[in-house]
Design an enzyme around this catalytic site. Sequence first.
Site, PDB file in Angstrom:
ATOM      1  N   SER A  85       0.913   6.863   6.490  1.00 10.36           N
ATOM      2  CA  SER A  85       0.691   5.715   6.329  1.00 10.36           C
ATOM      3  C   SER A  85       1.344   4.827   7.570  1.00 10.36           C
ATOM      4  O   SER A  85       2.416   4.362   7.530  1.00 10.36           O
ATOM      5  CB  SER A  85       1.455   5.923   5.120  1.00 10.36           C
ATOM      6  OG  SER A  85       1.144   4.475   4.364  1.00 10.36           O
TER       7      SER A  85
ATOM      8  N   HIS B  42      -3.059   6.616   8.728  1.00  8.11           N
ATOM      9  CA  HIS B  42      -3.924   6.162   7.552  1.00  8.11           C
ATOM     10  C   HIS B  42      -3.161   5.191   8.096  1.00  8.11           C
ATOM     11  O   HIS B  42      -2.512   4.482   7.276  1.00  8.11           O
ATOM     12  CB  HIS B  42      -3.050   6.715   6.548  1.00  8.11           C
ATOM     13  CG  HIS B  42      -3.094   6.755   4.910  1.00  8.11           C
ATOM     14  ND1 HIS B  42      -4.014   7.208   4.535  1.00  8.11           N
ATOM     15  CD2 HIS B  42      -2.358   6.024   4.098  1.00  8.11           C
ATOM     16  CE1 HIS B  42      -4.550   7.286   3.487  1.00  8.11           C
ATOM     17  NE2 HIS B  42      -3.623   5.883   3.408  1.00  8.11           N
TER      18      HIS B  42
ATOM     19  N   ASP C 105      -3.482   2.005   5.306  1.00  7.99           N
ATOM     20  CA  ASP C 105      -3.631   0.638   3.820  1.00  7.99           C
ATOM     21  C   ASP C 105      -4.361  -0.450   3.922  1.00  7.99           C
ATOM     22  O   ASP C 105      -3.670  -1.086   4.762  1.00  7.99           O
ATOM     23  CB  ASP C 105      -2.324   1.284   3.784  1.00  7.99           C
ATOM     24  CG  ASP C 105      -1.583   2.847   2.930  1.00  7.99           C
ATOM     25  OD1 ASP C 105      -2.590   3.736   2.365  1.00  7.99           O
ATOM     26  OD2 ASP C 105      -1.376   2.968   3.291  1.00  7.99           O
TER      27      ASP C 105
ATOM     28  N   MET D 263      -4.623  -3.546   2.291  1.00  5.57           N
ATOM     29  CA  MET D 263      -5.161  -3.995   0.319  1.00  5.57           C
ATOM     30  C   MET D 263      -4.931  -5.355   0.699  1.00  5.57           C
ATOM     31  O   MET D 263      -4.555  -6.506   0.827  1.00  5.57           O
ATOM     32  CB  MET D 263      -3.447  -3.983   0.230  1.00  5.57           C
ATOM     33  CG  MET D 263      -2.849  -2.458  -0.107  1.00  5.57           C
ATOM     34  SD  MET D 263      -1.249  -2.426  -0.279  1.00  5.57           S
ATOM     35  CE  MET D 263      -0.786  -0.876   0.052  1.00  5.57           C
TER      36      MET D 263
ATOM     37  N   HIS E   8      -8.081   3.508   3.853  1.00 11.84           N
ATOM     38  CA  HIS E   8      -7.943   3.828   2.396  1.00 11.84           C
ATOM     39  C   HIS E   8      -8.008   1.998   2.120  1.00 11.84           C
ATOM     40  O   HIS E   8      -7.009   1.712   2.437  1.00 11.84           O
ATOM     41  CB  HIS E   8      -6.384   3.735   2.192  1.00 11.84           C
ATOM     42  CG  HIS E   8      -6.253   4.271   0.575  1.00 11.84           C
ATOM     43  ND1 HIS E   8      -4.569   4.655  -0.380  1.00 11.84           N
ATOM     44  CD2 HIS E   8      -7.021   3.970  -0.489  1.00 11.84           C
ATOM     45  CE1 HIS E   8      -4.562   4.256  -1.467  1.00 11.84           C
ATOM     46  NE2 HIS E   8      -6.443   4.289  -1.658  1.00 11.84           N
TER      47      HIS E   8
ATOM     48  N   MET F  58      -7.314  -0.360  -0.530  1.00 11.31           N
ATOM     49  CA  MET F  58      -6.906  -1.161  -2.110  1.00 11.31           C
ATOM     50  C   MET F  58      -7.608  -2.155  -1.980  1.00 11.31           C
ATOM     51  O   MET F  58      -7.594  -3.047  -2.266  1.00 11.31           O
ATOM     52  CB  MET F  58      -5.453  -0.812  -1.948  1.00 11.31           C
ATOM     53  CG  MET F  58      -5.610   1.015  -2.407  1.00 11.31           C
ATOM     54  SD  MET F  58      -3.322   0.921  -1.787  1.00 11.31           S
ATOM     55  CE  MET F  58      -4.007   1.024  -0.050  1.00 11.31           C
TER      56      MET F  58
ATOM     57  N   MET G 147      -3.955   9.681  -6.320  1.00 12.60           N
ATOM     58  CA  MET G 147      -2.746   8.913  -6.109  1.00 12.60           C
ATOM     59  C   MET G 147      -1.729   9.687  -6.542  1.00 12.60           C
ATOM     60  O   MET G 147      -1.821   9.931  -7.745  1.00 12.60           O
ATOM     61  CB  MET G 147      -2.899   7.367  -5.771  1.00 12.60           C
ATOM     62  CG  MET G 147      -4.364   7.016  -5.272  1.00 12.60           C
ATOM     63  SD  MET G 147      -3.633   6.227  -3.657  1.00 12.60           S
ATOM     64  CE  MET G 147      -1.572   6.374  -3.426  1.00 12.60           C
TER      65      MET G 147
ATOM     66  N   GLY H 164       6.500   4.015  -0.063  1.00 11.29           N
ATOM     67  CA  GLY H 164       8.617   4.133  -1.095  1.00 11.29           C
ATOM     68  C   GLY H 164       8.486   4.189  -2.480  1.00 11.29           C
ATOM     69  O   GLY H 164       9.854   3.941  -3.115  1.00 11.29           O
TER      70      GLY H 164
ATOM     71  N   ASP I 258      -1.652  11.044  -2.001  1.00 10.61           N
ATOM     72  CA  ASP I 258      -1.004   9.928  -1.546  1.00 10.61           C
ATOM     73  C   ASP I 258       0.219   9.089  -2.018  1.00 10.61           C
ATOM     74  O   ASP I 258       0.084   8.563  -3.207  1.00 10.61           O
ATOM     75  CB  ASP I 258      -2.345   8.573  -0.554  1.00 10.61           C
ATOM     76  CG  ASP I 258      -1.871   7.445  -0.493  1.00 10.61           C
ATOM     77  OD1 ASP I 258      -0.207   7.553   0.133  1.00 10.61           O
ATOM     78  OD2 ASP I 258      -2.188   6.695  -0.074  1.00 10.61           O
TER      79      ASP I 258
ATOM     80  N   SER J 224       7.227   6.387   3.253  1.00 13.10           N
ATOM     81  CA  SER J 224       8.383   6.085   3.735  1.00 13.10           C
ATOM     82  C   SER J 224       9.054   7.431   4.589  1.00 13.10           C
ATOM     83  O   SER J 224      10.748   7.182   5.523  1.00 13.10           O
ATOM     84  CB  SER J 224       9.085   5.623   2.851  1.00 13.10           C
ATOM     85  OG  SER J 224       9.003   6.182   1.419  1.00 13.10           O
TER      86      SER J 224
HETATM   87  C1  DX5 Z   1       0.649   2.928  -1.786  1.00 19.30           C
HETATM   88  C2  DX5 Z   1      -0.197   3.348  -0.258  1.00 19.30           C
HETATM   89  C3  DX5 Z   1       0.920   4.759   0.790  1.00 19.30           C
HETATM   90  C4  DX5 Z   1       1.832   4.746   0.806  1.00 19.30           C
HETATM   91  C5  DX5 Z   1       2.515   5.650   0.389  1.00 19.30           C
HETATM   92  O1  DX5 Z   1      -0.357   2.351  -1.997  1.00 19.30           O
HETATM   93  O2  DX5 Z   1      -1.687   3.904  -0.490  1.00 19.30           O
HETATM   94  O3  DX5 Z   1       0.166   5.106   1.469  1.00 19.30           O
HETATM   95  O4  DX5 Z   1       2.170   4.078   2.284  1.00 19.30           O
HETATM   96  O5  DX5 Z   1       4.123   5.539   1.393  1.00 19.30           O
HETATM   97  P1  DX5 Z   1       5.091   6.278   0.189  1.00 19.30           P
HETATM   98  O6  DX5 Z   1       4.617   7.176   1.808  1.00 19.30           O
HETATM   99  O7  DX5 Z   1       6.712   5.961   0.974  1.00 19.30           O
HETATM  100  O8  DX5 Z   1       4.537   6.852  -0.816  1.00 19.30           O
HETATM  101 ZN    ZN Z   2      -3.215   4.924   1.523  1.00 19.64          ZN
END
Ligand code: DX5
Ligand code: ZN
Length: 231
Positions: A14, A39, A41, A43, A72, A74, A143, A151, A181, A204
């Site tokens: 990620s 990946h 993300d 948001m 991904h 969001m 999820m 993290g 994820d 993380s």
């Molecule tokens: C959270 C994201 C993840 C996140 C994963 O909303 O979709 O992709 O970055 O990070 P870790 O592996 O640290 O949980």
């Molecule tokens: Zn993600």
Amino acid sequence: MIEAQRHSVKLAPSMIASDWAQPLETIRALTEAGVEWLHWDAMDGHFVPNLTLGPMFLAALRPHTDLHFDAHLMLSNPGDYLEAFIEAGANSISIHVEAGAHLHRSIGRIKELGAMAGAVLNPGTPISALDVVLPELDYVLVMSVNPGFSGQKFLPLAIDKIAALNQKRQELGLEFLIQVDGGIAPATAPLVVRAGADVLVCGSNIFSSGTPQENVRVLRKAIDKTWLEIV
Ligand code: DX5
Ligand code: ZN
């Protein structure tokens, strides 16, 4: 015995958890480490309480790697951004089941535009929410944290959801991948691989300390060990 359609487990780092000052160096390190997907993300500060990246970021990096780009989304209105992410180079796009009324239309549009289509389940959303669209999907993202931040701690409820989806996949003779994820690390990866996950997103654990190469190596070792136990 594992079903024939499952072959290997892919790792999808990620990128929001990586050092944003040097994305090209990160991509080089991850390529060397042998990961399969990157990946991304996205948001919007509305669907989730955080703001990250948009398609322009992917477009800037697309010429520098052949790795699969997995977006991904969001976002509250994911349907409005499908073209932009695919034009920017996304090879797969996942949208949240909870993010609006037009899941079926968006899945069709993603495929029409030539990318793999995924649907995402928040921790509180049951897998039955996908029943109608399951045959249309290339992958389902389960999820294992509430979305918004890297993290966070892995939520064990994801294990039963992955196992139930895996069973459904077999019963229905479907071939969608199961992605997971949130909170993936050498201790949690075996749990989700055993349950049936095919693509592991990891933030993380790969980027927060040490080097991505070494962290990927340790994670891969945990995955491979589990894989050999179950095949
Ligand atoms: C959270 C994201 C993840 C996140 C994963 O909303 O979709 O992709 O970055 O990070 P870790 O592996 O640290 O949980
Ligand atoms: Zn993600």
